[in-house]
Enzyme design. Sequence first.
Site, PDB file in Angstrom:
ATOM      1  N   LYS A 113       0.880  -1.255  -0.150  1.00  0.00           N
ATOM      2  CA  LYS A 113       0.058   0.000  -0.170  1.00  0.00           C
ATOM      3  C   LYS A 113       0.976   1.139  -0.020  1.00  0.00           C
ATOM      4  O   LYS A 113       0.575   2.252  -0.586  1.00  0.00           O
ATOM      5  CB  LYS A 113      -0.969   0.056   1.220  1.00  0.00           C
ATOM      6  N   LYS A 195      -2.948 -10.991  -6.812  1.00  0.00           N
ATOM      7  CA  LYS A 195      -4.140 -11.440  -6.388  1.00  0.00           C
ATOM      8  C   LYS A 195      -5.209 -10.320  -6.760  1.00  0.00           C
ATOM      9  O   LYS A 195      -5.148  -9.458  -7.062  1.00  0.00           O
ATOM     10  CB  LYS A 195      -4.263 -11.276  -4.817  1.00  0.00           C
ATOM     11  N   LYS A 198      -9.418  -4.852  -5.251  1.00  0.00           N
ATOM     12  CA  LYS A 198     -10.459  -3.917  -5.989  1.00  0.00           C
ATOM     13  C   LYS A 198      -9.700  -2.487  -5.917  1.00  0.00           C
ATOM     14  O   LYS A 198     -10.431  -1.747  -6.758  1.00  0.00           O
ATOM     15  CB  LYS A 198     -11.527  -3.842  -4.883  1.00  0.00           C
TER      16      LYS A 198
HETATM   17  P1  AMP Z   1     -10.342  -6.315   1.548  1.00  0.00           P
HETATM   18  O1  AMP Z   1     -10.939  -6.130   0.439  1.00  0.00           O
HETATM   19  O2  AMP Z   1      -8.853  -6.102   1.821  1.00  0.00           O
HETATM   20  O3  AMP Z   1     -11.086  -5.518   2.738  1.00  0.00           O
HETATM   21  O4  AMP Z   1     -10.630  -7.690   1.951  1.00  0.00           O
HETATM   22  C1  AMP Z   1     -11.750  -8.380   2.414  1.00  0.00           C
HETATM   23  C2  AMP Z   1     -11.578  -9.831   2.783  1.00  0.00           C
HETATM   24  O5  AMP Z   1     -11.471 -10.327   1.473  1.00  0.00           O
HETATM   25  C3  AMP Z   1     -10.193 -10.160   3.575  1.00  0.00           C
HETATM   26  O6  AMP Z   1     -10.906 -11.445   4.115  1.00  0.00           O
HETATM   27  C4  AMP Z   1      -9.375 -10.923   2.452  1.00  0.00           C
HETATM   28  O7  AMP Z   1      -8.490 -11.687   2.869  1.00  0.00           O
HETATM   29  C5  AMP Z   1     -10.532 -11.309   1.406  1.00  0.00           C
HETATM   30  N1  AMP Z   1      -9.676 -11.156   0.035  1.00  0.00           N
HETATM   31  C6  AMP Z   1      -9.416  -9.987  -0.659  1.00  0.00           C
HETATM   32  N2  AMP Z   1      -8.916 -10.183  -1.822  1.00  0.00           N
HETATM   33  C7  AMP Z   1      -9.139 -11.486  -2.038  1.00  0.00           C
HETATM   34  C8  AMP Z   1      -8.634 -12.550  -2.987  1.00  0.00           C
HETATM   35  N3  AMP Z   1      -8.119 -11.948  -4.150  1.00  0.00           N
HETATM   36  N4  AMP Z   1      -8.919 -13.784  -2.893  1.00  0.00           N
HETATM   37  C9  AMP Z   1      -9.309 -14.210  -1.781  1.00  0.00           C
HETATM   38  N5  AMP Z   1      -9.716 -13.525  -0.560  1.00  0.00           N
HETATM   39  C10 AMP Z   1      -9.670 -12.174  -0.726  1.00  0.00           C
END
Ligand code: AMP
Length: 328
Positions: A113, A195, A198
Amino acid sequence: MAKSRILSGIQPTNILHIGNYVGALQQWVTLQQTHDAFFCIVDLHAITVKQDPKQLHDNIRQLAAMYIAAGIDPKQSTIFVQSRVSAHAELGWVLNTLAKVSDLERMTQFKDKSAQHHENINVGLFDYPVLMAADILLYQPEIVPVGDDQSQHVELTRTLAQRFNKQFGDVFHVPKLQLRKEGARIMALDDPTKKMSKSAGSNANYIALTDSADVIRKKIRRAVTDSGSQVVFDPKRAGLYNLLTLYRIFSGMTEAAIEKKFAGAKYGDFKADLAEVIITALSPLQERYAALIKDEKHIEAILDDGAKRAQAVAEVTLKKVYDAVGLG
Ligand code: AMP
Ligand code: TRP
Protein backbone atom coordinates in the site's frame (compact mmCIF):
# COMPACT_ATOMS: atom_id res chain seq x y z
CA MET A 1 -22.70 -25.15 25.51
CA ALA A 2 -22.06 -21.69 24.13
CA LYS A 3 -21.13 -21.61 20.45
CA SER A 4 -17.54 -20.68 19.72
CA ARG A 5 -17.13 -17.24 18.27
CA ILE A 6 -15.82 -15.90 14.95
CA LEU A 7 -15.04 -12.37 13.88
CA SER A 8 -14.09 -10.90 10.53
CA GLY A 9 -14.36 -7.66 8.61
CA ILE A 10 -14.12 -5.95 5.25
CA GLN A 11 -13.30 -2.34 4.42
CA PRO A 12 -16.10 -0.22 2.94
CA THR A 13 -14.04 0.85 -0.06
CA ASN A 14 -15.20 0.42 -3.64
CA ILE A 15 -17.38 -2.48 -4.55
CA LEU A 16 -16.74 -6.08 -3.54
CA HIS A 17 -15.36 -8.59 -6.03
CA ILE A 18 -15.60 -12.36 -6.32
CA GLY A 19 -12.26 -12.72 -4.49
CA ASN A 20 -13.80 -11.12 -1.38
CA TYR A 21 -16.86 -13.26 -1.86
CA VAL A 22 -14.98 -16.53 -2.18
CA GLY A 23 -12.18 -15.79 0.31
CA ALA A 24 -14.30 -14.15 2.99
CA LEU A 25 -18.09 -13.84 2.62
CA GLN A 26 -18.85 -17.36 1.46
CA GLN A 27 -17.03 -18.94 4.36
CA TRP A 28 -18.69 -16.52 6.76
CA VAL A 29 -22.11 -17.63 5.55
CA THR A 30 -21.25 -21.25 6.26
CA LEU A 31 -19.58 -20.57 9.60
CA GLN A 32 -22.42 -18.41 10.99
CA GLN A 33 -24.54 -21.56 11.22
CA THR A 34 -22.27 -23.14 13.79
CA HIS A 35 -20.66 -20.09 15.42
CA ASP A 36 -21.55 -16.93 17.28
CA ALA A 37 -20.55 -14.60 14.46
CA PHE A 38 -19.49 -10.93 14.42
CA PHE A 39 -19.00 -9.23 11.05
CA CYS A 40 -17.52 -5.77 11.11
CA ILE A 41 -17.52 -3.01 8.50
CA VAL A 42 -14.06 -1.60 9.12
CA ASP A 43 -14.53 2.06 8.24
CA LEU A 44 -11.65 3.27 10.45
CA HIS A 45 -9.37 1.10 8.34
CA ALA A 46 -10.83 2.55 5.14
CA ILE A 47 -9.65 6.09 5.98
CA THR A 48 -5.99 5.00 5.97
CA VAL A 49 -6.20 5.76 2.27
CA LYS A 50 -7.92 8.91 0.94
CA GLN A 51 -11.70 8.59 0.80
CA ASP A 52 -14.39 10.93 -0.40
CA PRO A 53 -16.52 11.45 2.78
CA LYS A 54 -19.88 11.24 1.02
CA GLN A 55 -18.79 8.17 -0.91
CA LEU A 56 -17.47 6.51 2.26
CA HIS A 57 -20.77 7.15 3.99
CA ASP A 58 -22.66 5.45 1.13
CA ASN A 59 -20.15 2.60 0.93
CA ILE A 60 -20.81 1.66 4.56
CA ARG A 61 -24.50 1.09 3.88
CA GLN A 62 -23.74 -0.68 0.60
CA LEU A 63 -21.33 -3.06 2.30
CA ALA A 64 -23.92 -3.85 4.98
CA ALA A 65 -26.45 -4.60 2.23
CA MET A 66 -23.90 -6.81 0.49
CA TYR A 67 -23.19 -8.79 3.67
CA ILE A 68 -26.90 -9.53 3.96
CA ALA A 69 -27.39 -10.17 0.24
CA ALA A 70 -24.52 -12.68 0.35
CA GLY A 71 -26.37 -14.60 3.04
CA ILE A 72 -25.31 -13.18 6.39
CA ASP A 73 -28.42 -13.35 8.54
CA PRO A 74 -28.60 -10.29 10.81
CA LYS A 75 -30.78 -12.18 13.29
CA GLN A 76 -28.22 -14.90 13.69
CA SER A 77 -25.03 -12.85 13.28
CA THR A 78 -23.98 -9.41 14.45
CA ILE A 79 -23.28 -6.94 11.63
CA PHE A 80 -21.80 -3.68 12.84
CA VAL A 81 -19.74 -0.62 11.92
CA GLN A 82 -16.33 -0.39 13.57
CA SER A 83 -16.35 3.37 14.23
CA ARG A 84 -19.64 3.08 16.13
CA VAL A 85 -18.02 0.92 18.82
CA SER A 86 -15.39 3.15 20.39
CA ALA A 87 -13.61 0.27 22.14
CA HIS A 88 -11.87 -0.58 18.83
CA ALA A 89 -9.90 2.66 18.77
CA GLU A 90 -9.30 2.48 22.52
CA LEU A 91 -7.92 -1.05 22.54
CA GLY A 92 -5.95 -0.15 19.41
CA TRP A 93 -4.15 2.48 21.44
CA VAL A 94 -3.23 0.07 24.23
CA LEU A 95 -1.97 -2.49 21.72
CA ASN A 96 0.11 0.23 20.07
CA THR A 97 2.23 0.27 23.19
CA LEU A 98 3.00 -3.44 22.70
CA ALA A 99 3.49 -3.50 18.93
CA LYS A 100 7.04 -2.88 17.78
CA VAL A 101 7.86 -0.66 14.83
CA SER A 102 9.86 -3.62 13.53
CA ASP A 103 6.72 -5.86 13.66
CA LEU A 104 4.84 -3.42 11.47
CA GLU A 105 7.71 -2.81 9.07
CA ARG A 106 7.51 -6.47 8.06
CA MET A 107 3.86 -6.30 6.96
CA THR A 108 3.59 -6.95 3.23
CA GLN A 109 0.25 -5.15 2.92
CA PHE A 110 1.89 -2.02 4.32
CA LYS A 111 4.73 -2.32 1.83
CA ASP A 112 2.28 -2.82 -1.06
CA LYS A 113 0.00 0.00 0.00
CA SER A 114 2.89 2.41 0.59
CA ALA A 115 4.06 1.74 -2.93
CA GLN A 116 0.54 2.28 -4.25
CA HIS A 117 -0.15 5.44 -2.20
CA HIS A 118 3.36 6.86 -2.03
CA GLU A 119 1.98 10.40 -1.72
CA ASN A 120 0.11 9.47 1.48
CA ILE A 121 2.10 7.06 3.63
CA ASN A 122 0.37 8.09 6.84
CA VAL A 123 0.86 6.71 10.34
CA GLY A 124 -2.60 5.11 10.20
CA LEU A 125 -1.58 3.02 7.20
CA PHE A 126 1.44 1.82 9.14
CA ASP A 127 -0.62 1.14 12.25
CA TYR A 128 -3.46 -0.58 10.36
CA PRO A 129 -2.63 -4.13 11.61
CA VAL A 130 -2.74 -3.02 15.26
CA LEU A 131 -6.27 -1.70 14.85
CA MET A 132 -7.15 -4.98 13.15
CA ALA A 133 -5.75 -6.85 16.16
CA ALA A 134 -7.99 -4.73 18.40
CA ASP A 135 -11.03 -5.52 16.19
CA ILE A 136 -10.36 -9.19 16.68
CA LEU A 137 -9.22 -9.43 20.30
CA LEU A 138 -12.13 -7.40 21.69
CA TYR A 139 -14.49 -10.25 20.76
CA GLN A 140 -12.29 -13.11 22.03
CA PRO A 141 -13.02 -15.21 18.92
CA GLU A 142 -11.89 -18.78 18.39
CA ILE A 143 -11.24 -18.26 14.68
CA VAL A 144 -10.84 -15.43 12.18
CA PRO A 145 -12.06 -16.39 8.69
CA VAL A 146 -10.28 -14.31 6.03
CA GLY A 147 -8.55 -14.60 2.68
CA ASP A 148 -4.91 -15.58 2.49
CA ASP A 149 -3.66 -11.98 2.15
CA GLN A 150 -4.68 -11.38 5.79
CA SER A 151 -2.68 -14.29 7.25
CA GLN A 152 0.23 -12.13 8.32
CA HIS A 153 -2.10 -9.69 10.11
CA VAL A 154 -3.80 -12.51 12.01
CA GLU A 155 -0.39 -13.86 12.98
CA LEU A 156 0.55 -10.43 14.36
CA THR A 157 -2.75 -10.39 16.28
CA ARG A 158 -1.77 -13.67 17.91
CA THR A 159 1.65 -12.29 18.78
CA LEU A 160 0.16 -9.17 20.38
CA ALA A 161 -2.36 -11.24 22.36
CA GLN A 162 0.41 -13.48 23.68
CA ARG A 163 2.65 -10.52 24.48
CA PHE A 164 -0.17 -8.84 26.39
CA ASN A 165 -1.09 -12.01 28.31
CA LYS A 166 2.52 -12.59 29.25
CA GLN A 167 2.96 -9.08 30.57
CA PHE A 168 -0.43 -8.46 32.19
CA GLY A 169 -2.04 -11.87 32.81
CA ASP A 170 -4.43 -13.94 30.75
CA VAL A 171 -6.92 -11.52 29.26
CA PHE A 172 -7.04 -12.46 25.59
CA HIS A 173 -8.03 -15.66 23.92
CA VAL A 174 -5.42 -16.29 21.21
CA PRO A 175 -7.45 -16.73 17.99
CA LYS A 176 -6.70 -18.97 15.01
CA LEU A 177 -6.59 -18.09 11.36
CA GLN A 178 -9.17 -19.82 9.16
CA LEU A 179 -8.53 -20.06 5.43
CA ARG A 180 -10.54 -21.94 2.83
CA LYS A 181 -8.73 -24.90 1.36
CA GLU A 182 -9.44 -23.63 -2.13
CA GLY A 183 -10.11 -20.04 -3.07
CA ALA A 184 -8.23 -18.37 -0.20
CA ARG A 185 -6.41 -16.37 -2.87
CA ILE A 186 -8.27 -15.65 -6.10
CA MET A 187 -5.92 -14.18 -8.68
CA ALA A 188 -6.45 -11.16 -10.95
CA LEU A 189 -8.09 -11.94 -14.30
CA ASP A 190 -5.69 -9.69 -16.20
CA ASP A 191 -2.57 -10.88 -14.33
CA PRO A 192 -2.75 -14.28 -12.64
CA THR A 193 0.51 -13.67 -10.79
CA LYS A 194 -1.23 -11.03 -8.60
CA LYS A 195 -4.22 -11.37 -6.29
CA MET A 196 -7.59 -10.06 -7.43
CA SER A 197 -7.88 -6.62 -5.86
CA LYS A 198 -10.50 -3.92 -5.81
CA SER A 199 -7.87 -1.22 -5.65
CA ALA A 200 -6.28 -2.45 -8.89
CA GLY A 201 -5.75 0.08 -11.62
CA SER A 202 -7.91 -1.68 -14.19
CA ASN A 203 -11.41 -3.12 -13.83
CA ALA A 204 -10.33 -6.00 -16.07
CA ASN A 205 -8.63 -7.25 -12.88
CA TYR A 206 -11.80 -8.38 -11.11
CA ILE A 207 -15.45 -9.30 -11.36
CA ALA A 208 -17.48 -7.09 -9.06
CA LEU A 209 -20.38 -8.74 -7.28
CA THR A 210 -22.62 -6.19 -8.96
CA ASP A 211 -21.28 -6.65 -12.52
CA SER A 212 -23.97 -7.30 -15.14
CA ALA A 213 -24.11 -10.57 -17.07
CA ASP A 214 -22.62 -8.92 -20.16
CA VAL A 215 -19.73 -7.41 -18.24
CA ILE A 216 -19.00 -10.78 -16.62
CA ARG A 217 -18.99 -12.48 -20.04
CA LYS A 218 -16.63 -9.87 -21.43
CA LYS A 219 -14.21 -9.99 -18.49
CA ILE A 220 -14.02 -13.80 -18.49
CA ARG A 221 -13.54 -13.86 -22.26
CA ARG A 222 -10.58 -11.50 -21.91
CA ALA A 223 -9.07 -13.19 -18.85
CA VAL A 224 -5.39 -14.00 -19.34
CA THR A 225 -4.62 -17.69 -19.89
CA ASP A 226 -1.78 -19.31 -21.85
CA SER A 227 -1.11 -20.77 -25.23
CA GLY A 228 -2.03 -24.31 -24.18
CA SER A 229 -5.19 -26.06 -25.22
CA GLN A 230 -6.22 -28.70 -22.69
CA VAL A 231 -8.62 -27.64 -19.95
CA VAL A 232 -6.98 -29.37 -16.96
CA PHE A 233 -6.13 -28.32 -13.37
CA ASP A 234 -2.41 -27.50 -13.50
CA PRO A 235 -1.16 -24.97 -10.90
CA LYS A 236 1.70 -24.05 -13.24
CA ARG A 237 -0.81 -22.65 -15.73
CA ALA A 238 -1.80 -19.92 -13.30
CA GLY A 239 -4.45 -18.12 -15.36
CA LEU A 240 -6.34 -21.23 -16.38
CA TYR A 241 -5.94 -22.72 -12.91
CA ASN A 242 -7.52 -19.63 -11.36
CA LEU A 243 -10.48 -19.83 -13.75
CA LEU A 244 -10.89 -23.54 -13.07
CA THR A 245 -10.84 -22.85 -9.32
CA LEU A 246 -13.62 -20.32 -9.84
CA TYR A 247 -15.52 -22.91 -11.86
CA ARG A 248 -15.16 -25.43 -9.05
CA ILE A 249 -16.31 -23.05 -6.38
CA PHE A 250 -19.23 -21.55 -8.28
CA SER A 251 -20.48 -24.82 -9.80
CA GLY A 252 -19.81 -27.10 -6.82
CA MET A 253 -18.43 -29.73 -9.24
CA THR A 254 -15.32 -31.81 -8.52
CA GLU A 255 -12.04 -31.37 -10.42
CA ALA A 256 -12.48 -34.70 -12.13
CA ALA A 257 -16.03 -33.90 -13.25
CA ILE A 258 -14.92 -30.53 -14.64
CA GLU A 259 -11.97 -32.00 -16.54
CA LYS A 260 -14.26 -34.66 -17.96
CA LYS A 261 -16.85 -32.11 -18.99
CA PHE A 262 -14.27 -30.04 -20.88
CA ALA A 263 -12.16 -32.88 -22.31
CA GLY A 264 -11.40 -31.89 -25.89
CA ALA A 265 -13.02 -28.45 -25.46
CA LYS A 266 -11.24 -25.20 -26.31
CA TYR A 267 -10.37 -22.55 -23.70
CA GLY A 268 -13.01 -20.34 -25.32
CA ASP A 269 -15.77 -22.91 -24.74
CA PHE A 270 -14.71 -23.36 -21.13
CA LYS A 271 -14.63 -19.60 -20.56
CA ALA A 272 -18.09 -19.12 -22.03
CA ASP A 273 -19.45 -21.80 -19.70
CA LEU A 274 -17.60 -20.36 -16.69
CA ALA A 275 -19.17 -16.95 -17.30
CA GLU A 276 -22.65 -18.50 -17.23
CA VAL A 277 -21.84 -20.43 -14.03
CA ILE A 278 -20.75 -17.21 -12.30
CA ILE A 279 -23.74 -15.27 -13.60
CA THR A 280 -26.15 -17.93 -12.32
CA ALA A 281 -24.43 -18.11 -8.93
CA LEU A 282 -24.41 -14.33 -8.43
CA SER A 283 -27.87 -13.55 -9.68
CA PRO A 284 -29.84 -14.30 -6.46
CA LEU A 285 -27.30 -12.21 -4.52
CA GLN A 286 -27.67 -9.36 -7.01
CA GLU A 287 -31.46 -9.44 -6.75
CA ARG A 288 -31.37 -9.35 -2.97
CA TYR A 289 -28.82 -6.55 -3.05
CA ALA A 290 -30.93 -4.42 -5.39
CA ALA A 291 -33.91 -4.75 -3.05
CA LEU A 292 -31.95 -4.14 0.15
CA ILE A 293 -30.08 -1.09 -1.02
CA LYS A 294 -33.37 0.77 -1.54
CA ASP A 295 -34.37 0.24 2.08
CA GLU A 296 -32.06 2.59 3.95
CA LYS A 297 -34.09 2.45 7.18
CA HIS A 298 -33.94 -1.33 7.33
CA ILE A 299 -30.15 -1.34 6.94
CA GLU A 300 -29.74 1.43 9.54
CA ALA A 301 -31.89 -0.53 12.02
CA ILE A 302 -29.70 -3.60 11.53
CA LEU A 303 -26.54 -1.54 12.07
CA ASP A 304 -27.97 0.12 15.19
CA ASP A 305 -28.85 -3.22 16.67
CA GLY A 306 -25.46 -4.64 15.64
CA ALA A 307 -23.58 -1.77 17.30
CA LYS A 308 -25.42 -2.43 20.59
CA ARG A 309 -24.66 -6.13 20.48
CA ALA A 310 -21.01 -5.55 19.58
CA GLN A 311 -20.62 -2.83 22.20
CA ALA A 312 -21.88 -5.15 24.95
CA VAL A 313 -19.15 -7.69 24.19
CA ALA A 314 -16.39 -5.21 23.43
CA GLU A 315 -16.76 -3.18 26.62
CA VAL A 316 -16.31 -6.26 28.80
CA THR A 317 -12.95 -7.01 27.18
CA LEU A 318 -11.85 -3.37 27.22
CA LYS A 319 -12.59 -3.16 30.94
CA LYS A 320 -10.48 -6.27 31.60
CA VAL A 321 -7.66 -4.74 29.57
CA TYR A 322 -7.81 -1.40 31.38
CA ASP A 323 -7.92 -3.14 34.76
CA ALA A 324 -4.97 -5.37 33.86
CA VAL A 325 -2.88 -2.44 32.65
CA GLY A 326 -3.73 -0.27 35.66
CA LEU A 327 -6.01 2.17 33.84
CA GLY A 328 -9.22 0.88 35.36
P1 AMP B 1 -10.37 -6.25 1.65
O1 AMP B 1 -10.93 -6.10 0.31
O2 AMP B 1 -8.88 -6.08 1.68
O3 AMP B 1 -11.08 -5.47 2.72
O4 AMP B 1 -10.58 -7.78 2.00
C1 AMP B 1 -11.76 -8.31 2.56
C2 AMP B 1 -11.65 -9.80 2.71
O5 AMP B 1 -11.58 -10.43 1.42
C3 AMP B 1 -10.42 -10.28 3.48
O6 AMP B 1 -10.76 -11.42 4.27
C4 AMP B 1 -9.47 -10.67 2.39
O7 AMP B 1 -8.52 -11.62 2.79
C5 AMP B 1 -10.43 -11.25 1.35
N1 AMP B 1 -9.86 -11.13 0.00
C6 AMP B 1 -9.49 -9.99 -0.63
N2 AMP B 1 -8.99 -10.24 -1.85
C7 AMP B 1 -9.05 -11.60 -2.01
C8 AMP B 1 -8.68 -12.49 -3.07
N3 AMP B 1 -8.15 -12.02 -4.20
N4 AMP B 1 -8.87 -13.81 -2.89
C9 AMP B 1 -9.41 -14.29 -1.74
N5 AMP B 1 -9.78 -13.50 -0.70
C10 AMP B 1 -9.60 -12.17 -0.82
N1 TRP C 1 -7.44 -5.96 7.18
C1 TRP C 1 -8.58 -6.60 6.59
C2 TRP C 1 -8.49 -6.45 5.05
O1 TRP C 1 -7.80 -5.62 4.54
C3 TRP C 1 -9.87 -6.02 7.08
C4 TRP C 1 -10.03 -6.19 8.56
C5 TRP C 1 -9.96 -5.20 9.50
C6 TRP C 1 -10.28 -7.38 9.26
N2 TRP C 1 -10.20 -5.70 10.72
C7 TRP C 1 -10.39 -7.04 10.62
C8 TRP C 1 -10.42 -8.70 8.85
C9 TRP C 1 -10.63 -8.00 11.61
C10 TRP C 1 -10.65 -9.67 9.85
C11 TRP C 1 -10.75 -9.31 11.21
O2 TRP C 1 -9.15 -7.19 4.38
